[in-house]
Motif scaffolding. Sequence first.
Motif, PDB file in Angstrom:
ATOM      1  N   LEU A 139       0.833  -1.215   0.000  1.00  0.00           N
ATOM      2  CA  LEU A 139       0.000   0.000   0.000  1.00  0.00           C
ATOM      3  C   LEU A 139       0.863   1.258   0.000  1.00  0.00           C
ATOM      4  O   LEU A 139       0.589   2.216  -0.721  1.00  0.00           O
ATOM      5  CB  LEU A 139      -0.943  -0.005   1.210  1.00  0.00           C
ATOM      6  N   ILE A 140       1.913   1.253   0.831  1.00  0.00           N
ATOM      7  CA  ILE A 140       2.803   2.434   0.880  1.00  0.00           C
ATOM      8  C   ILE A 140       3.374   2.681  -0.513  1.00  0.00           C
ATOM      9  O   ILE A 140       3.363   3.809  -1.028  1.00  0.00           O
ATOM     10  CB  ILE A 140       3.972   2.216   1.869  1.00  0.00           C
ATOM     11  N   GLN A 141       3.894   1.621  -1.120  1.00  0.00           N
ATOM     12  CA  GLN A 141       4.512   1.786  -2.435  1.00  0.00           C
ATOM     13  C   GLN A 141       3.505   2.283  -3.467  1.00  0.00           C
ATOM     14  O   GLN A 141       3.794   3.183  -4.249  1.00  0.00           O
ATOM     15  CB  GLN A 141       5.070   0.440  -2.907  1.00  0.00           C
ATOM     16  N   LEU A 142       2.328   1.665  -3.448  1.00  0.00           N
ATOM     17  CA  LEU A 142       1.332   2.036  -4.458  1.00  0.00           C
ATOM     18  C   LEU A 142       0.896   3.484  -4.304  1.00  0.00           C
ATOM     19  O   LEU A 142       0.693   4.185  -5.289  1.00  0.00           O
ATOM     20  CB  LEU A 142       0.102   1.133  -4.335  1.00  0.00           C
ATOM     21  N   GLU A 143       0.738   3.923  -3.061  1.00  0.00           N
ATOM     22  CA  GLU A 143       0.234   5.289  -2.870  1.00  0.00           C
ATOM     23  C   GLU A 143       1.305   6.340  -3.077  1.00  0.00           C
ATOM     24  O   GLU A 143       1.028   7.435  -3.554  1.00  0.00           O
ATOM     25  CB  GLU A 143      -0.376   5.435  -1.471  1.00  0.00           C
ATOM     26  N   SER A 144       2.555   6.009  -2.679  1.00  0.00           N
ATOM     27  CA  SER A 144       3.599   7.039  -2.713  1.00  0.00           C
ATOM     28  C   SER A 144       4.515   6.921  -3.927  1.00  0.00           C
ATOM     29  O   SER A 144       5.163   7.886  -4.303  1.00  0.00           O
ATOM     30  CB  SER A 144       4.462   6.942  -1.457  1.00  0.00           C
ATOM     31  N   GLY A 145       4.611   5.727  -4.500  1.00  0.00           N
ATOM     32  CA  GLY A 145       5.518   5.518  -5.633  1.00  0.00           C
ATOM     33  C   GLY A 145       6.937   5.207  -5.214  1.00  0.00           C
ATOM     34  O   GLY A 145       7.838   5.121  -6.046  1.00  0.00           O
ATOM     35  N   LYS A 146       7.172   5.019  -3.900  1.00  0.00           N
ATOM     36  CA  LYS A 146       8.565   4.792  -3.469  1.00  0.00           C
ATOM     37  C   LYS A 146       8.957   3.331  -3.617  1.00  0.00           C
ATOM     38  O   LYS A 146       8.110   2.470  -3.904  1.00  0.00           O
ATOM     39  CB  LYS A 146       8.763   5.293  -2.046  1.00  0.00           C
ATOM     40  N   THR A 147      10.238   3.026  -3.410  1.00  0.00           N
ATOM     41  CA  THR A 147      10.714   1.642  -3.519  1.00  0.00           C
ATOM     42  C   THR A 147      10.325   0.862  -2.264  1.00  0.00           C
ATOM     43  O   THR A 147       9.976   1.443  -1.233  1.00  0.00           O
ATOM     44  CB  THR A 147      12.250   1.588  -3.625  1.00  0.00           C
ATOM     45  N   ARG A 148      10.450  -0.453  -2.368  1.00  0.00           N
ATOM     46  CA  ARG A 148      10.093  -1.302  -1.224  1.00  0.00           C
ATOM     47  C   ARG A 148      11.023  -1.035  -0.037  1.00  0.00           C
ATOM     48  O   ARG A 148      10.604  -1.004   1.105  1.00  0.00           O
ATOM     49  CB  ARG A 148      10.172  -2.775  -1.632  1.00  0.00           C
ATOM     50  N   ARG A 149      12.317  -0.839  -0.349  1.00  0.00           N
ATOM     51  CA  ARG A 149      13.280  -0.601   0.738  1.00  0.00           C
ATOM     52  C   ARG A 149      12.907   0.675   1.496  1.00  0.00           C
ATOM     53  O   ARG A 149      12.938   0.722   2.715  1.00  0.00           O
ATOM     54  CB  ARG A 149      14.677  -0.474   0.142  1.00  0.00           C
ATOM     55  N   GLN A 150      12.534   1.697   0.747  1.00  0.00           N
ATOM     56  CA  GLN A 150      12.198   2.959   1.403  1.00  0.00           C
ATOM     57  C   GLN A 150      10.849   2.860   2.123  1.00  0.00           C
ATOM     58  O   GLN A 150      10.656   3.482   3.170  1.00  0.00           O
ATOM     59  CB  GLN A 150      12.263   4.103   0.385  1.00  0.00           C
ATOM     60  N   ALA A 151       9.952   2.036   1.581  1.00  0.00           N
ATOM     61  CA  ALA A 151       8.681   1.783   2.284  1.00  0.00           C
ATOM     62  C   ALA A 151       8.960   1.044   3.602  1.00  0.00           C
ATOM     63  O   ALA A 151       8.322   1.301   4.629  1.00  0.00           O
ATOM     64  CB  ALA A 151       7.746   0.968   1.401  1.00  0.00           C
ATOM     65  N   PHE A 152       9.943   0.150   3.550  1.00  0.00           N
ATOM     66  CA  PHE A 152      10.273  -0.638   4.747  1.00  0.00           C
ATOM     67  C   PHE A 152      10.764   0.268   5.884  1.00  0.00           C
ATOM     68  O   PHE A 152      10.542  -0.018   7.060  1.00  0.00           O
ATOM     69  CB  PHE A 152      11.318  -1.702   4.385  1.00  0.00           C
ATOM     70  N   ASP A 155      -3.527  12.571   4.532  1.00  0.00           N
ATOM     71  CA  ASP A 155      -3.584  13.142   3.194  1.00  0.00           C
ATOM     72  C   ASP A 155      -4.334  12.184   2.271  1.00  0.00           C
ATOM     73  O   ASP A 155      -4.233  10.965   2.403  1.00  0.00           O
ATOM     74  CB  ASP A 155      -2.163  13.362   2.669  1.00  0.00           C
ATOM     75  N   GLU A 156      -5.053  12.759   1.305  1.00  0.00           N
ATOM     76  CA  GLU A 156      -5.829  11.898   0.396  1.00  0.00           C
ATOM     77  C   GLU A 156      -4.926  10.965  -0.411  1.00  0.00           C
ATOM     78  O   GLU A 156      -5.350   9.894  -0.831  1.00  0.00           O
ATOM     79  CB  GLU A 156      -6.737  12.724  -0.527  1.00  0.00           C
ATOM     80  N   LYS A 157      -3.639  11.369  -0.609  1.00  0.00           N
ATOM     81  CA  LYS A 157      -2.725  10.513  -1.384  1.00  0.00           C
ATOM     82  C   LYS A 157      -2.140   9.391  -0.527  1.00  0.00           C
ATOM     83  O   LYS A 157      -1.367   8.567  -1.030  1.00  0.00           O
ATOM     84  CB  LYS A 157      -1.591  11.361  -1.984  1.00  0.00           C
ATOM     85  N   ALA A 158      -2.467   9.390   0.756  1.00  0.00           N
ATOM     86  CA  ALA A 158      -1.917   8.368   1.661  1.00  0.00           C
ATOM     87  C   ALA A 158      -3.025   7.635   2.407  1.00  0.00           C
ATOM     88  O   ALA A 158      -2.763   6.911   3.360  1.00  0.00           O
ATOM     89  CB  ALA A 158      -0.973   9.038   2.663  1.00  0.00           C
ATOM     90  N   ALA A 159      -4.267   7.807   1.952  1.00  0.00           N
ATOM     91  CA  ALA A 159      -5.405   7.405   2.785  1.00  0.00           C
ATOM     92  C   ALA A 159      -5.552   5.897   2.944  1.00  0.00           C
ATOM     93  O   ALA A 159      -5.920   5.418   4.020  1.00  0.00           O
ATOM     94  CB  ALA A 159      -6.689   7.998   2.203  1.00  0.00           C
ATOM     95  N   LEU A 160      -5.253   5.142   1.907  1.00  0.00           N
ATOM     96  CA  LEU A 160      -5.445   3.678   2.014  1.00  0.00           C
ATOM     97  C   LEU A 160      -4.495   3.103   3.066  1.00  0.00           C
ATOM     98  O   LEU A 160      -4.906   2.310   3.925  1.00  0.00           O
ATOM     99  CB  LEU A 160      -5.180   3.011   0.651  1.00  0.00           C
ATOM    100  N   THR A 161      -3.242   3.492   2.988  1.00  0.00           N
ATOM    101  CA  THR A 161      -2.265   2.999   3.971  1.00  0.00           C
ATOM    102  C   THR A 161      -2.653   3.448   5.379  1.00  0.00           C
ATOM    103  O   THR A 161      -2.609   2.662   6.335  1.00  0.00           O
ATOM    104  CB  THR A 161      -0.852   3.546   3.665  1.00  0.00           C
TER     105      THR A 161
END
Length: 535
Positions: free
Chosen positions: A110-123, A201-207
Amino acid sequence: MTESLVVPTESSASQKPSPAPYVLPAGLAERLARRVVAPARAQTQPCVTPFTGGHLADLPVSTIDSVDHAYRAAGEAQPRWAAQSIADRARMLLRLHDLVLRHQDELLDLIQLESGKTRRQAFEEVLDVAGVCRHYARKASEYLRPRKRLGAIPVLTQTVELRHPKGVVGVVAPWNYPLSMSITDIIPALLAGNAVVVRPDEKAALTALRSFELLDQAGLPEGVLQVVLGDGPTIGKAVLDRADYVMYTGSTRTGRSVARDAAERLIGASLELGGKNAMYVAADANLKAAADCAVRSVFSSAGQLCVSIERLVLHEEIAQEFLTHFVAKVRDMRLGPDLAWGNDMGSLISQQQLDRVTAHVEDARSKGASVLAGGRARPEIGPYFYEPTILEGVTATMACRDEETFGPLVSVYRVSTDDEAVELANDTSYGLNASVFTQDVSRGRALAARIKAGTVNVNDGYIAAWASNGAPMGGMRQSGVGRRHGAEGIHKYTEVQTVAVQHVMPIAPVKGVPEKAWAKGMVLALKAMKAGGLS
Ligand code: NAD
């Protein structure tokens, strides 16, 4: 550990076009939406993924009435919550710690999908939430316990300092760290016995909503955390305008208006704002380690990180050698929109962010800066991808010299002494984070103390200070007011009260004693207290 939540319908290779549309499991968004306080037939807003620009889900939008409703419900739930023991509230956080680790794969998706960041940075966000839960769960009793203070007259005056919850805390969270920023500021507020109304934020709402679901599962009583969704200027502002205490994260521009509104109501506010953070690489630094760290610290979350490094200050003796390492590493970075480990940088979050980065680079280039790496968008990877970019020759006429870019862009400056480096690091209106690389740690500490930034990392970019959860984190100057983490990060959510009990006789002339004699006696008492080392 749970399995990944989201499966792309086609695999995508890094550095290649990725048409893969990502699909959320059926029913997930509908389930998460039930946590949002909104009218029965609310308008909806789309959630999209910056990886492809594709639609993920629709979530309801709250109204001003919803915000009022949320505050009423939170206000009703708060006294019962505050009456629970701190130990009970802390146990809930330790359960949240475990739940976040157990469900990390779906959170990472969810973090990756909403923010566009890499998995490592989501971690890093998962690590952050677990660290904050553990720290506050273990330390809350100590931070919040009543403290005896020296009374006005020792023995005769017995004084205790108490900490009460503020009431209902209003939180407006930004989009760049969908998990971390949505929940870590709430954790100490709840632990201190407050209820919370949050507008992620609406761009982070699912997470954010998924993390609140985990908080419910960890045992948070109904009503204590209310969630509304909607834009910043309307719904975000309405949340803060009703709060007993304001927790805001975002730009300095918006932070100023939030601070004005809070001041008008004489309400406390913690504001975590922007930065123009510098890393100084001294002449004696380990250059390979410094270059590796610079890659992580400049381009993490594609530079959309308040503490990321936007200015690289290099001692002239090592500048060329450092740049040889750094530029090569940056040119080698893997960009990609994959829900998999291994990429070095992901996407910017929106067209607005892409426009800002493009404008800063084009402005600098047109005024004579040289591009050492990057410098262009990569629409074939995804609509908002931009290459990690290094500029040299940036001058005061260029916007990126002083304005925060909040993107994958760093400017290089050369200096000939440590003093010049400190002066340049401090030559900004901001003061959030900084970094010093040197093999002489005491020199590093001494330089750090001269830099006007709320956190300074020696031989690291930002994680060392950020993840030291017992130590305060926040901005000096235009980077904010207040701190998160440590004692400051929970005390701000409390109203401190002094209760003093006077025994035997008042601090005033007693009947039958002339005032002059009483004053003499008091002078003797003061002298004795000084001589006795009392504070
Ligand atoms: P922004 O100020 O436009 O928006 C930030 C957030 O504030 C958004 O969620 C927005 O919806 C909300 N908002 C906007 N107007 C509001 C209002 N009147 N009342 C309440 N909320 C309102 O900033 P942005 O460009 O979207 O975000 C990037 C900025 O945020 C950068 O400057 C960055 O440094 C800062 N930031 C700081 C931290 C930190 O911890 N210091 C963390 C993340 C982002």
